[in-house]
Motif scaffolding. Structure first.
Motif, PDB file in Angstrom:
ATOM      1  N   UNK A  93     110.968 -50.312 -78.072  1.00  0.00           N
ATOM      2  CA  UNK A  93     111.344 -48.941 -78.431  1.00  0.00           C
ATOM      3  C   UNK A  93     110.275 -47.945 -78.012  1.00  0.00           C
ATOM      4  N   UNK A  94     109.010 -48.336 -78.157  1.00  0.00           N
ATOM      5  CA  UNK A  94     107.919 -47.454 -77.737  1.00  0.00           C
ATOM      6  C   UNK A  94     107.964 -47.239 -76.227  1.00  0.00           C
ATOM      7  N   UNK A 106     115.947 -35.629 -73.192  1.00  0.00           N
ATOM      8  CA  UNK A 106     116.696 -34.813 -74.144  1.00  0.00           C
ATOM      9  C   UNK A 106     115.741 -34.250 -75.191  1.00  0.00           C
ATOM     10  N   UNK A 107     116.228 -33.234 -75.909  1.00  0.00           N
ATOM     11  CA  UNK A 107     115.418 -32.655 -76.983  1.00  0.00           C
ATOM     12  C   UNK A 107     115.152 -33.688 -78.076  1.00  0.00           C
ATOM     13  N   UNK A 108     116.152 -34.496 -78.343  1.00  0.00           N
ATOM     14  CA  UNK A 108     116.029 -35.549 -79.349  1.00  0.00           C
ATOM     15  C   UNK A 108     116.552 -36.848 -78.753  1.00  0.00           C
ATOM     16  N   UNK A 109     115.812 -37.941 -78.949  1.00  0.00           N
ATOM     17  CA  UNK A 109     116.206 -39.235 -78.382  1.00  0.00           C
ATOM     18  C   UNK A 109     116.249 -40.286 -79.480  1.00  0.00           C
ATOM     19  N   UNK A 110     117.364 -41.015 -79.536  1.00  0.00           N
ATOM     20  CA  UNK A 110     117.514 -42.126 -80.456  1.00  0.00           C
ATOM     21  C   UNK A 110     117.546 -43.400 -79.624  1.00  0.00           C
ATOM     22  N   UNK A 111     116.735 -44.376 -79.995  1.00  0.00           N
ATOM     23  CA  UNK A 111     116.724 -45.659 -79.303  1.00  0.00           C
ATOM     24  C   UNK A 111     117.190 -46.736 -80.281  1.00  0.00           C
ATOM     25  N   UNK A 112     118.199 -47.479 -79.885  1.00  0.00           N
ATOM     26  CA  UNK A 112     118.707 -48.566 -80.713  1.00  0.00           C
ATOM     27  C   UNK A 112     119.205 -49.683 -79.813  1.00  0.00           C
ATOM     28  N   UNK A 113     119.605 -50.783 -80.418  1.00  0.00           N
ATOM     29  CA  UNK A 113     120.112 -51.898 -79.610  1.00  0.00           C
ATOM     30  C   UNK A 113     121.591 -51.714 -79.321  1.00  0.00           C
ATOM     31  N   UNK A 114     122.085 -52.449 -78.338  1.00  0.00           N
ATOM     32  CA  UNK A 114     123.456 -52.247 -77.869  1.00  0.00           C
ATOM     33  C   UNK A 114     124.516 -52.634 -78.898  1.00  0.00           C
ATOM     34  N   UNK A 115     124.184 -53.554 -79.813  1.00  0.00           N
ATOM     35  CA  UNK A 115     125.171 -53.953 -80.817  1.00  0.00           C
ATOM     36  C   UNK A 115     125.464 -52.819 -81.803  1.00  0.00           C
TER      37      UNK A 115
END
Length: 297
Positions: A93-94, A106-115
């Protein structure tokens, strides 16, 4: 958030085979309109080379912008959700966040897994179980108390049970002969990428359809493994005593209605009742997550 039709969100779904990026305009508080789509190669930041994986994300995003007719300052993205395979660790994620910041994604970014994207594509509240069976495999769930659980998804050397890769490797180890071509361990296979090996699973399915007992046994074992992934997650989240949403995606599931049906029968024998939803475009779940985050910003 006040209604603003010019706000732009980005959803990216990246797995072991391909990456989809969709750009959408926010039309109301809880709806959006997709205006651009992009497609690129695999983006599993753990299983694949991370530099190449993120380059594929960039290619998909650039293609989506071009498809939307937006470029430069015309396409200032408010919120982006990157749902990428292999992004479940803090290190991954880092890495992804640093890349997104470097390129001002983007102004805001969310990182998560594909599931997670699959789950939200199946249920807008993100409650239930998601099963991915493509190049790799993973079951992930979330209950009404926001508790989460996962099973699998640790890569080919640890757990990819029931995946296209696992099915193909089982055929390789068995020396299965399909359409006069022997699938056996060779230098050619060694040189193949993981997603290319996983693609051989379709030959195993074809052989099973034609009545090959060895291929049928491999498919049956994969169904059992995939059902167990769901069972483990459902039991941990205490979903076994109620109807729950089950989002299904990945090449092994999307193109094989018979496999989905076999999984549902096996769940039934364990007393589980699920409402199955085949998710052709998990990237919609990434857009849903981006919209939810924008609403709560």
């Amino acid at each position: 958030m006040t209604e603003n039709p010019q706000r732009i969100i980005l959803g990216v779904d990246g797995g072991g085979t391909k990456t989809r990026a969709w750009i959408a305009l926010v039309t109301t508080l809880d709806t959006f309109k997709v205006i651009g789509k992009g497609l690129a190669g695999p983006a599993n930041v753990q299983a694949d080379d991370s530099t190449e994986a993120l380059a594929n994300v960039q290619h998909a995003v650039d293609a989506a912008k071009a498809d939307a007719g937006l470029a430069g300052e015309q396409c200032e993205i408010d919120t982006a959700c990157l749902a990428l395979a292999g992004s479940g660790t803090e290190t991954s994620q880092a890495l992804i966040n640093a890349w997104a910041a470097q390129f001002h994604l983007a102004k805001q970014v969310i990182v998560t897994h594909d599931a997670m994207a699959v789950l939200y594509a199946a249920n807008y509240k993100g409650v239930g179980v998601a099963l991915i069976a493509g190049t790799g495999s993973i079951a992930f769930g979330r209950n009404r108390n926001k508790q989460t659980a996962r099973c699998g998804g640790l890569g080919p050397h640890n757990s990819d049970a029931g995946s296209g890769y696992a099915i193909a490797m089982a055929a390789l180890k068995a020396g299965l002969e399909i359409d006069g071509v022997e699938i056996a361990s060779s230098q050619q296979v060694v040189d193949m990428q993981r997603w290319e090996i996983a693609a051989l699973a379709q030959l195993v399915f074809q052989a099973s359809d034609a009545g090959d007992e060895q291929a049928t046994a491999i498919v049956s074992a994969a169904v059992h493994d995939l059902a167990n992934l769901i069972i483990n997650v459902a039991e941990e989240l205490e979903l076994a005593d109620r109807l729950f949403t089950l989002g299904l995606t990945g090449g092994v599931l999307i193109h094989r209605g018979d496999v989905r049906a076999q999984i549902m029968r096996e769940l039934s024998t364990h007393g589980l009742t699920a409402s199955a939803v085949a998710i052709a475009d998990p990237v919609m779940g990434a857009l849903q997550l981006a919209l939810r985050s924008l609403n709560h910003a």
